[in-house]
Motif scaffolding. Structure first.
Motif, PDB file in Angstrom:
ATOM      1  N   THR A  71      10.069   5.592   6.977  1.00  0.00           N
ATOM      2  CA  THR A  71       8.817   6.233   6.911  1.00  0.00           C
ATOM      3  C   THR A  71       7.678   5.241   6.122  1.00  0.00           C
ATOM      4  O   THR A  71       8.071   4.429   5.919  1.00  0.00           O
ATOM      5  N   GLN A  72       5.994   5.705   7.032  1.00  0.00           N
ATOM      6  CA  GLN A  72       5.472   5.857   5.525  1.00  0.00           C
ATOM      7  C   GLN A  72       6.174   5.217   4.358  1.00  0.00           C
ATOM      8  O   GLN A  72       5.874   4.661   3.311  1.00  0.00           O
ATOM      9  N   GLY A  73       6.557   6.575   4.045  1.00  0.00           N
ATOM     10  CA  GLY A  73       7.133   6.619   2.110  1.00  0.00           C
ATOM     11  C   GLY A  73       7.817   5.086   1.858  1.00  0.00           C
ATOM     12  O   GLY A  73       7.204   4.383   1.133  1.00  0.00           O
ATOM     13  N   VAL A  74       9.098   5.216   2.967  1.00  0.00           N
ATOM     14  CA  VAL A  74       9.719   3.896   2.325  1.00  0.00           C
ATOM     15  C   VAL A  74       8.756   2.247   2.416  1.00  0.00           C
ATOM     16  O   VAL A  74       9.349   1.690   1.844  1.00  0.00           O
ATOM     17  N   ILE A  75       7.926   2.612   3.284  1.00  0.00           N
ATOM     18  CA  ILE A  75       7.546   1.003   3.694  1.00  0.00           C
ATOM     19  C   ILE A  75       6.524   0.838   2.625  1.00  0.00           C
ATOM     20  O   ILE A  75       6.284  -0.116   1.627  1.00  0.00           O
ATOM     21  N   ASP A  76       5.617   2.149   1.935  1.00  0.00           N
ATOM     22  CA  ASP A  76       4.742   2.112   0.753  1.00  0.00           C
ATOM     23  C   ASP A  76       6.135   1.413  -0.536  1.00  0.00           C
ATOM     24  O   ASP A  76       5.604   0.487  -1.445  1.00  0.00           O
ATOM     25  N   MET A  77       7.001   2.182  -0.952  1.00  0.00           N
ATOM     26  CA  MET A  77       8.007   1.324  -1.908  1.00  0.00           C
ATOM     27  C   MET A  77       8.386   0.131  -1.808  1.00  0.00           C
ATOM     28  O   MET A  77       8.257  -0.518  -2.830  1.00  0.00           O
ATOM     29  N   MET A  78       8.561  -0.336  -0.436  1.00  0.00           N
ATOM     30  CA  MET A  78       9.004  -1.568  -0.252  1.00  0.00           C
ATOM     31  C   MET A  78       7.583  -2.327  -0.448  1.00  0.00           C
ATOM     32  O   MET A  78       8.550  -3.569  -1.716  1.00  0.00           O
ATOM     33  N   VAL A  79       6.861  -2.549  -0.025  1.00  0.00           N
ATOM     34  CA  VAL A  79       5.628  -3.129  -0.169  1.00  0.00           C
ATOM     35  C   VAL A  79       5.157  -3.661  -1.783  1.00  0.00           C
ATOM     36  O   VAL A  79       4.656  -4.220  -1.949  1.00  0.00           O
ATOM     37  N   SER A  80       5.570  -2.042  -2.134  1.00  0.00           N
ATOM     38  CA  SER A  80       5.163  -2.030  -4.321  1.00  0.00           C
ATOM     39  C   SER A  80       5.820  -2.416  -5.160  1.00  0.00           C
ATOM     40  O   SER A  80       5.749  -2.500  -5.976  1.00  0.00           O
ATOM     41  N   ALA A  81       7.369  -2.739  -4.174  1.00  0.00           N
ATOM     42  CA  ALA A  81       8.722  -2.897  -5.576  1.00  0.00           C
ATOM     43  C   ALA A  81       7.819  -4.751  -5.653  1.00  0.00           C
ATOM     44  O   ALA A  81       9.055  -4.792  -7.021  1.00  0.00           O
ATOM     45  N   GLY A  82       7.168  -5.442  -4.973  1.00  0.00           N
ATOM     46  CA  GLY A  82       7.525  -6.527  -5.270  1.00  0.00           C
ATOM     47  C   GLY A  82       6.209  -7.032  -5.642  1.00  0.00           C
ATOM     48  O   GLY A  82       5.251  -6.793  -4.948  1.00  0.00           O
ATOM     49  N   LYS A  83       5.861  -8.208  -6.914  1.00  0.00           N
ATOM     50  CA  LYS A  83       4.491  -8.964  -6.114  1.00  0.00           C
ATOM     51  C   LYS A  83       4.054  -9.077  -5.336  1.00  0.00           C
ATOM     52  O   LYS A  83       2.815  -8.880  -4.392  1.00  0.00           O
ATOM     53  N   VAL A  84       5.157  -9.350  -3.725  1.00  0.00           N
ATOM     54  CA  VAL A  84       4.786 -10.439  -2.456  1.00  0.00           C
ATOM     55  C   VAL A  84       5.913  -9.583  -1.761  1.00  0.00           C
ATOM     56  O   VAL A  84       6.664  -9.069  -2.561  1.00  0.00           O
ATOM     57  N   ALA A  85       5.759  -9.180  -0.389  1.00  0.00           N
ATOM     58  CA  ALA A  85       6.840  -8.883   0.468  1.00  0.00           C
ATOM     59  C   ALA A  85       6.562  -9.683   1.412  1.00  0.00           C
ATOM     60  O   ALA A  85       5.798  -9.735   2.397  1.00  0.00           O
ATOM     61  N   VAL A  86       7.830 -10.109   2.202  1.00  0.00           N
ATOM     62  CA  VAL A  86       7.791 -10.254   3.277  1.00  0.00           C
ATOM     63  C   VAL A  86       9.428  -9.340   4.275  1.00  0.00           C
ATOM     64  O   VAL A  86      10.289  -9.605   4.036  1.00  0.00           O
ATOM     65  N   ILE A  87       8.082  -8.897   5.464  1.00  0.00           N
ATOM     66  CA  ILE A  87       9.352  -7.740   6.313  1.00  0.00           C
ATOM     67  C   ILE A  87       8.869  -8.032   7.540  1.00  0.00           C
ATOM     68  O   ILE A  87       8.555  -7.910   8.200  1.00  0.00           O
ATOM     69  N   TRP A  88       9.799  -8.263   8.028  1.00  0.00           N
ATOM     70  CA  TRP A  88      10.970  -8.872   9.336  1.00  0.00           C
ATOM     71  C   TRP A  88      10.868  -7.828  10.865  1.00  0.00           C
ATOM     72  O   TRP A  88      10.665  -6.223   9.481  1.00  0.00           O
ATOM     73  N   GLY A  89      10.166  -7.628  11.184  1.00  0.00           N
ATOM     74  CA  GLY A  89      10.399  -6.298  12.455  1.00  0.00           C
ATOM     75  C   GLY A  89       8.321  -6.103  11.639  1.00  0.00           C
ATOM     76  O   GLY A  89       8.608  -4.956  12.293  1.00  0.00           O
ATOM     77  N   GLY A  90       7.615  -6.411  11.075  1.00  0.00           N
ATOM     78  CA  GLY A  90       6.447  -5.997  11.026  1.00  0.00           C
ATOM     79  C   GLY A  90       5.699  -5.191  11.955  1.00  0.00           C
ATOM     80  O   GLY A  90       4.689  -4.701  11.683  1.00  0.00           O
ATOM     81  N   ASN A  91       5.623  -6.475  13.081  1.00  0.00           N
ATOM     82  CA  ASN A  91       4.878  -5.639  14.253  1.00  0.00           C
ATOM     83  C   ASN A  91       4.969  -4.386  14.456  1.00  0.00           C
ATOM     84  O   ASN A  91       4.709  -3.318  15.354  1.00  0.00           O
ATOM     85  N   TYR A  92       6.892  -4.215  14.758  1.00  0.00           N
ATOM     86  CA  TYR A  92       7.125  -2.643  15.220  1.00  0.00           C
ATOM     87  C   TYR A  92       6.398  -1.973  14.174  1.00  0.00           C
ATOM     88  O   TYR A  92       6.816  -0.637  14.488  1.00  0.00           O
ATOM     89  N   LEU A  93       6.143  -2.254  12.930  1.00  0.00           N
ATOM     90  CA  LEU A  93       5.716  -0.813  11.598  1.00  0.00           C
ATOM     91  C   LEU A  93       4.364  -1.507  12.005  1.00  0.00           C
ATOM     92  O   LEU A  93       4.119  -0.969  10.670  1.00  0.00           O
ATOM     93  N   ALA A  94       3.876  -2.267  12.495  1.00  0.00           N
ATOM     94  CA  ALA A  94       1.968  -2.467  11.967  1.00  0.00           C
ATOM     95  C   ALA A  94       1.258  -0.954  11.886  1.00  0.00           C
ATOM     96  O   ALA A  94       0.356  -1.058  10.870  1.00  0.00           O
ATOM     97  N   ASP A  95       2.229   0.309  12.044  1.00  0.00           N
ATOM     98  CA  ASP A  95       1.169   1.289  11.529  1.00  0.00           C
ATOM     99  C   ASP A  95       1.353   2.129  10.511  1.00  0.00           C
ATOM    100  O   ASP A  95       0.148   2.631  10.188  1.00  0.00           O
ATOM    101  N   PHE A  96       2.451   1.460   9.667  1.00  0.00           N
ATOM    102  CA  PHE A  96       2.587   1.824   8.931  1.00  0.00           C
ATOM    103  C   PHE A  96       1.699   0.665   7.613  1.00  0.00           C
ATOM    104  O   PHE A  96       1.903   0.579   6.502  1.00  0.00           O
TER     105      PHE A  96
END
Length: 222
Positions: A71-96
């Protein structure tokens, strides 16, 4: 949520990342491969998607990962959990995800009925970067009893080594969707600290063993 398992410089949590992420301190980088919410081979509506891009409807279907897009909430938590974020499948999650300049591309080196490559979203500035690793290399990371891979959407260890370098060689790395622990194995190979979260006991146990084996090998060569 259970007591975390500590294996050398790795801390592994068995549980749901939605419950565990808020309890963790901020890390240098989040490098992860979450479920994409797509069908097998990228065909929407088919069973077996992320964790599930598999050739037969067998052991992995009961996990239900075709319906578990973060969900958007999980994505937000992941991105904010680190100074840098690398998320595979980002093209499928681009709306978030916010628009960023640097994408990572894995060219799988084979043209078969699955995708020829995969994309990772990052919040690191810079130009797109591409690495070519034949998907068959995943088999080199497995062992004789498990066959060609430990996990239906496993990434090659060398790919995760490269991701760590692209993230600026962070010291402490978090993977909220650890799976069979490939990101953790890469961290052990490079002498980094690792925090992993996995909700499926089967894959959690495999990750523990792989990470312990990787640390043992590093001690032997050291």
């Amino acid at each position: 949520m259970t007591t975390p398992v500590t294996i050398g410089n790795a801390t592994l949590h068995l549980g749901d990342c939605r419950e565990i992420l808020p309890t963790l301190p901020k890390v240098d980088a989040v490098i992860t491969d979450p479920p994409y919410g797509i069908g097998r081979a990228g065909q929407s509506g088919m069973r077996g998607a992320k964790r599930g891009r598999i050739n037969t409807r067998t052991e992995h279907e009961d996990l239900g990962w075709d319906h578990d897009r973060p969900t958007q909430g999980v994505i937000d938590m992941m991105v904010s959990a680190g100074k840098v974020a690398v998320i595979w499948g980002g093209n499928y999650l681009a709306d978030f995800l916010p628009a960023e300049s640097k994408w990572l591309v894995w060219d799988k080196g084979q043209s078969i009925n699955q995708a020829d490559g995969e994309l990772a979203w990052t919040n690191v500035g810079g130009a797109m970067r591409i690495i070519r690793i034949n998907r068959c290399e995943i088999g080199q990371d497995a062992d004789h009893w498990r066959g060609p891979s430990f996990h239906p959407t496993q990434k090659p260890v060398r790919l995760m080594d490269w991701c760590i370098a692209q993230a600026g060689n962070p010291q402490t790395i978090l993977d909220p969707f650890m799976g069979s622990g490939t990101t953790g194995v890469a961290c052990m190979n490079l002498g980094r600290n690792f925090i992993g979260i996995e909700r499926e006991p089967k894959y959690f146990d495999i990750a523990c063993r792989r990470i312990e084996d990787a640390q043992r090998q590093q001690r032997m060569f050291a």
